[in-house]
Write an enzyme that holds these catalytic residues in place. Structure first.
Site, short mmCIF file in Angstrom:
data_model
loop_
_atom_site.label_atom_id
_atom_site.label_comp_id
_atom_site.label_asym_id
_atom_site.label_seq_id
_atom_site.Cartn_x
_atom_site.Cartn_y
_atom_site.Cartn_z
N SER A 29 40.89 37.73 31.95
CA SER A 29 40.06 37.62 33.15
C SER A 29 40.63 36.68 34.19
O SER A 29 40.01 36.48 35.23
CB SER A 29 38.66 37.12 32.78
OG SER A 29 38.10 37.93 31.79
N THR A 40 35.97 34.20 34.35
CA THR A 40 36.49 33.25 35.33
C THR A 40 36.50 31.82 34.80
O THR A 40 35.53 31.38 34.19
CB THR A 40 35.55 33.27 36.55
OG1 THR A 40 35.61 34.58 37.10
CG2 THR A 40 35.92 32.25 37.58
N THR A 78 40.37 33.58 38.95
CA THR A 78 39.97 34.79 38.23
C THR A 78 40.83 35.98 38.63
O THR A 78 41.41 36.00 39.73
CB THR A 78 38.49 35.13 38.54
OG1 THR A 78 38.03 36.14 37.67
CG2 THR A 78 38.30 35.58 39.97
N ARG A 123 38.89 44.65 46.28
CA ARG A 123 37.61 43.98 45.99
C ARG A 123 37.84 42.48 45.74
O ARG A 123 38.75 42.07 45.04
CB ARG A 123 36.97 44.61 44.76
CG ARG A 123 35.60 44.00 44.36
CD ARG A 123 35.74 42.95 43.30
NE ARG A 123 34.44 42.45 42.84
CZ ARG A 123 34.29 41.40 42.03
NH1 ARG A 123 35.35 40.74 41.60
NH2 ARG A 123 33.09 40.99 41.67
N VAL A 124 36.99 41.67 46.35
CA VAL A 124 37.02 40.22 46.13
C VAL A 124 35.65 39.80 45.64
O VAL A 124 34.63 40.25 46.18
CB VAL A 124 37.39 39.49 47.44
CG1 VAL A 124 37.17 38.00 47.31
CG2 VAL A 124 38.84 39.79 47.83
N GLY A 125 35.61 38.96 44.62
CA GLY A 125 34.33 38.48 44.09
C GLY A 125 33.94 37.15 44.70
O GLY A 125 34.42 36.74 45.75
N ASP A 126 33.09 36.45 43.99
CA ASP A 126 32.60 35.15 44.47
C ASP A 126 33.62 34.02 44.30
O ASP A 126 33.58 33.02 45.02
CB ASP A 126 31.34 34.76 43.69
CG ASP A 126 31.61 34.66 42.18
OD1 ASP A 126 32.29 35.55 41.63
OD2 ASP A 126 31.15 33.68 41.56
N THR A 159 30.13 31.86 37.35
CA THR A 159 30.84 32.95 36.70
C THR A 159 29.87 34.10 36.53
O THR A 159 28.66 33.92 36.59
CB THR A 159 31.43 32.50 35.34
OG1 THR A 159 32.20 33.56 34.79
CG2 THR A 159 30.36 32.09 34.36
N GLY A 160 30.42 35.29 36.33
CA GLY A 160 29.56 36.46 36.18
C GLY A 160 29.78 37.42 37.33
O GLY A 160 30.81 37.36 38.00
N GLY A 178 30.17 38.71 40.53
CA GLY A 178 30.37 37.96 41.76
C GLY A 178 29.56 38.44 42.93
O GLY A 178 29.14 37.66 43.79
#
Ligand code: ASP
Length: 336
Positions: A80, A194, A212, A222-225, A245-246, A248
């Site tokens: 991850s 993450t 991450t 795609r971009v997460g938090d 984490t989780g 995003g």
């Protein structure tokens, strides 16, 4: 088969002393001593250990968290984060990271490829540019100009996992979300994701970082938090720091880590602040959170730590002034 999380709780730990499992809950300090380092997910004890070496030698929290996060980024078995991270649906390993220091400085890279240590590139964005965020090709070229090597980050086992996924995938983002929900289902034994790391140094200064490979098999781009300041990470040296984490998308929607720090500013303990953020998310989004996991960890200016998650299964690890590693399960909102 022994549950991985339980195994870690019972066997982790540290350079000098070992905390017996039965003592773990009793030892959660309401007031911690510093220096301290705390990270999302039990396997990151190895990252805390390296961060701790910097802190124990009187080093700056910023240096500690960079060195610590680099450990996880270089670990091919962590699917991850960094090297060995699972790719997007087209087979590209794209990485997100950010960093914040005690001076209000912040830097971030999003969707960077072929660079082993995005956390260090994020630090350079903070220190060497007038900007906060560099993305994709620009982040990659900036890294090369600053001496980073181009490397293939897709390991044989991650490639195999991706090819397996391709066989049944409908190549549809909604299916990818479903896959991720399953991956994070309560009770999963391999639920480390993450790395978010927070540290307080001997001077009481705070820093944090997040790194991450994001959601496995995500849409390209795609971009997460995790690289978004205020979502995946927030540090205010007068108040405290938090990281997430989780899934995003849910953390971005409510500026998760900033929400946690603001709750501490107005008097909540770190655990209460993490809980407030999770409860707010649930209130707004409960019909959309089926099977998803979201977790926060936080530290305040007195060196108190806390964590809270939406569901069972989130854990965190820390090392504090006592020099001991502790792994703990977070309290959670949705009891069965
Ligand atoms: N928060 C990360 C993201 O959404 C993934 C994770 O923590 O599992 O990219």
């Amino acid at each position: 088969m022994i549950n991985r999380r339980k195994f870690i709780r019972h066997s982790v730990l540290s350079t000098g002393a070992i905390l017996l499992a039965q003592n773990l809950n009793a030892r959660i300090p309401s007031t911690n001593s510093f220096p301290l380092v705390i990270s999302t997910w039990a396997p990151n004890v190895k990252a805390n250990k390296v961060a701790w070496e910097v802190l124990a030698n009187g080093g700056r929290a910023l240096d500690a968290i960079e060195k610590g996060v680099m450990v996880t980024e270089a670990d091919p078995d962590d699917t991850s984060v960094g090297y060995g991270g699972l790719p997007d649906r087209d087979g590209n390993v794209t990485l997100d990271a950010c960093i914040m220091d005690e001076l209000g400085g912040c830097g971030s890279v999003m969707c960077i490829e072929n660079i082993m240590h995005p956390v260090s590139v994020a630090r350079l964005v903070m220190e060497k540019t007038p900007h906060v965020v560099l993305v994709g090709r620009g982040a990659f070229e900036f890294a090369l100009k600053n001496g980073f090597k181009k490397e293939n980050l897709l390991t044989a086992s991650s490639e195999k996992f991706w090819k397996e996924w391709l066989k049944t995938s409908m190549y549809n983002p909604m299916d990818t979300m479903k896959h991720m929900k399953q991956k994070r289902a309560p009770g999963s034994i391999d639920n480390h994701d993450t790395i978010g790391m927070l540290a307080m140094d001997v001077n009481g200064n705070l820093s944090g970082a997040c790194s991450t490979s994001g959601m496995a098999f995500k849409m390209k781009g795609r971009v997460g938090d995790s690289p978004i300041i205020g979502a995946g990470l927030f540090v205010d040296n007068e108040v405290g720091a938090a990281t997430a984490t989780g899934v995003g998308e849910e953390v971005i929607r409510m500026c998760g880590s900033h929400t946690v720090v603001e709750a501490m500013r107005y008097g909540k303990s770190p655990k209460e602040a993490c809980q407030l953020a999770v409860e707010r998310m649930y209130k707004l989004r409960k019909n959309n959170l089926n099977d998803m996991q979201i977790g926060f960890i936080a530290v305040n200016k007195s060196g108190e730590i806390g964590a809270f998650s939406l569901r069972e299964g989130f854990n965190y690890c820390y090392r504090s002034g006592e020099g001991l590693d502790v792994v703990n399960d977070a309290e959670f909102l949705l009891k069965k």
